[in-house]
Design an enzyme around this catalytic site. Structure first.
Site, PDB file in Angstrom:
ATOM      1  N   CYS A 190      -3.805   0.346  -3.344  1.00  0.00           N
ATOM      2  CA  CYS A 190      -4.213   0.661  -1.718  1.00  0.00           C
ATOM      3  C   CYS A 190      -3.485   1.738  -1.215  1.00  0.00           C
ATOM      4  CB  CYS A 190      -4.251  -0.773  -0.893  1.00  0.00           C
ATOM      5  SG  CYS A 190      -2.682  -1.264  -0.748  1.00  0.00           S
TER       6      CYS A 190
ATOM      7  N   CYS B  72       0.596  -1.169   0.076  1.00  0.00           N
ATOM      8  CA  CYS B  72       0.070   0.001  -0.150  1.00  0.00           C
ATOM      9  C   CYS B  72       0.837   1.311   0.181  1.00  0.00           C
ATOM     10  CB  CYS B  72      -0.984  -0.049   1.231  1.00  0.00           C
ATOM     11  SG  CYS B  72      -2.241  -1.068   1.166  1.00  0.00           S
TER      12      CYS B  72
END
Ligand code: N1C
Length: 322
Positions: free
Chosen positions: A223, A141
């Site tokens: 993400c 992420c």
């Protein structure tokens, strides 16, 4: 003169071999049969020879020469040299996923099978599903970098920031970057002469469908805080018809992506067509707000500006940034 045994030439005739009339007829027939047989064999051979029909002619560039070798070579380079730490996901034997060389053989085959012997104007997401499965890769992420009309600069940025990933920094993007490919419904060969052009021939061609499909997956997997490098020196700094505007922003998952951070970069010495305060950037902000993803924007982000200045050290705008 003494004649040799068993050979007595007829007076007035040249010495030589004499065949009977019957033998001559037999030899003639034999010759005719041989000649006729050869002609039949040649005709049958020509008719039955597996002929590859000529490929259709398109307006786009043909398949890159040595396409399959490049795909295989890039796959091994990526998995063995560039990112050996990124284990490839192997569906059959997850515990043996370090054996990445095996995957490259499968990846190469899956890539070819996605478009060979198929109508190059009828390519679909489905064609690439096995290839996508074999190249499945998760990036951490907060590391995803999107770009639009800023190909070079975005990649210079992630080249320095090795912890950041554009699509071309993942295995699938790395393999396909800059290549062209297509096949033909009536042939198992690649078409090296020409491939369908997105605008002039058809949208659903193998390369356009490929980039849409892998870009969609890249966005779906993103993400945290994600970034996009935009080009502020052109009229379409944000283009709803680009892959970024048409595919990627619509496939970011609001539950996974908390914010999109845009960097609007201007060419050194180039025009400032748009900046973060331009209505065109508001369009992007608006689309994201409807999707519950927050948006922040910054003009000429210093770390990327540094990279531009490395190439233009004497430009006046570069003297003030260090
Ligand atoms: O249409 P774009 O840019 O907005 O596409 C860029 C966007 C990036 O964020 C990437 O994740 O979409 C992804 N992407 C590629 O990674 C890519 N590599 C090479 C999309 N297209 C890509 N290409 C080729 O560049 C492909 O042929 C496509 O048509 C162009 C798009 O470039 P763009 O218009 O500057």
């Amino acid at each position: 003169m003494k004649a040799s045994a068993g050979f007595s030439p007829v007076p007035g005739e040249e010495p030589g071999c004499h065949l009977s009339k019957k033998a001559k007829v037999c030899l003639g027939i034999l010759l005719c049969v041989l000649v006729a047989g050869t002609i039949v064999a040649v005709v049958v051979g020509v008719l039955k020879w597996p002929r590859t029909p000529p490929h259709r002619e398109w307006n786009g560039t043909g398949t890159t020469p040595h396409f399959s070798e490049i795909v295989l070579g890039r796959c091994y380079t990526y998995t063995q040299v560039l990112r050996p730490e990124l284990r490839l996901y192997s569906t059959k034997q997850p515990e043996k996923s370090f054996e990445t060389h095996k995957d490259c053989g499968q990846i190469g085959k899956a890539f070819m099978n996605a478009f060979l012997s198929k109508d190059p104007c009828n390519s679909s997401e489905q064609d690439y599903q096995l290839l996508l499965k074999l190249t499945n890769q998760t990036t951490p992420c907060h590391t995803n970098v999107f770009w639009s009309k800023s190909n070079q600069l975005a990649h210079q940025y992630t080249r320095v920031r090795q912890d950041m990933f554009t699509l071309e920094d993942t295995l699938m993007g790395y393999i396909a970057d800059g290549l062209d490919w297509c096949g033909d419904a009536g042939s198992s060969e690649m078409n090296y002469q020409s491939c369908p052009h997105r605008r002039k021939d058809c949208i659903n061609n193998p390369t356009s469908v490929f980039w849409d499909t892998v870009s969609k997956r890249f966005a779906e997997n993103a993400c945290g805080v994600v970034q996009v490098v935009l080009n502020g020196s052109i009229s379409n700094t944000f283009d709803e018809n680009s892959t970024f505007g048409r595919v990627e922003i619509h496939n970011l998952h609001p539950g996974k992506v908390s914010r999109l951070q845009a960097w609007v970069m201007h060419d050194i010495g180039g025009v400032h067509s748009h900046s973060c305060s331009s209505p065109i950037i508001n369009d992007l902000k608006f689309i994201l707000s409807k999707r519950n993803i927050s948006f922040t924007c910054q003009d000429d982000y210093r770390p990327i500006k540094f990279l531009q200045c490395v190439k233009n050290p004497d430009h006046s705008s570069c003297s003030s940034i260090i």
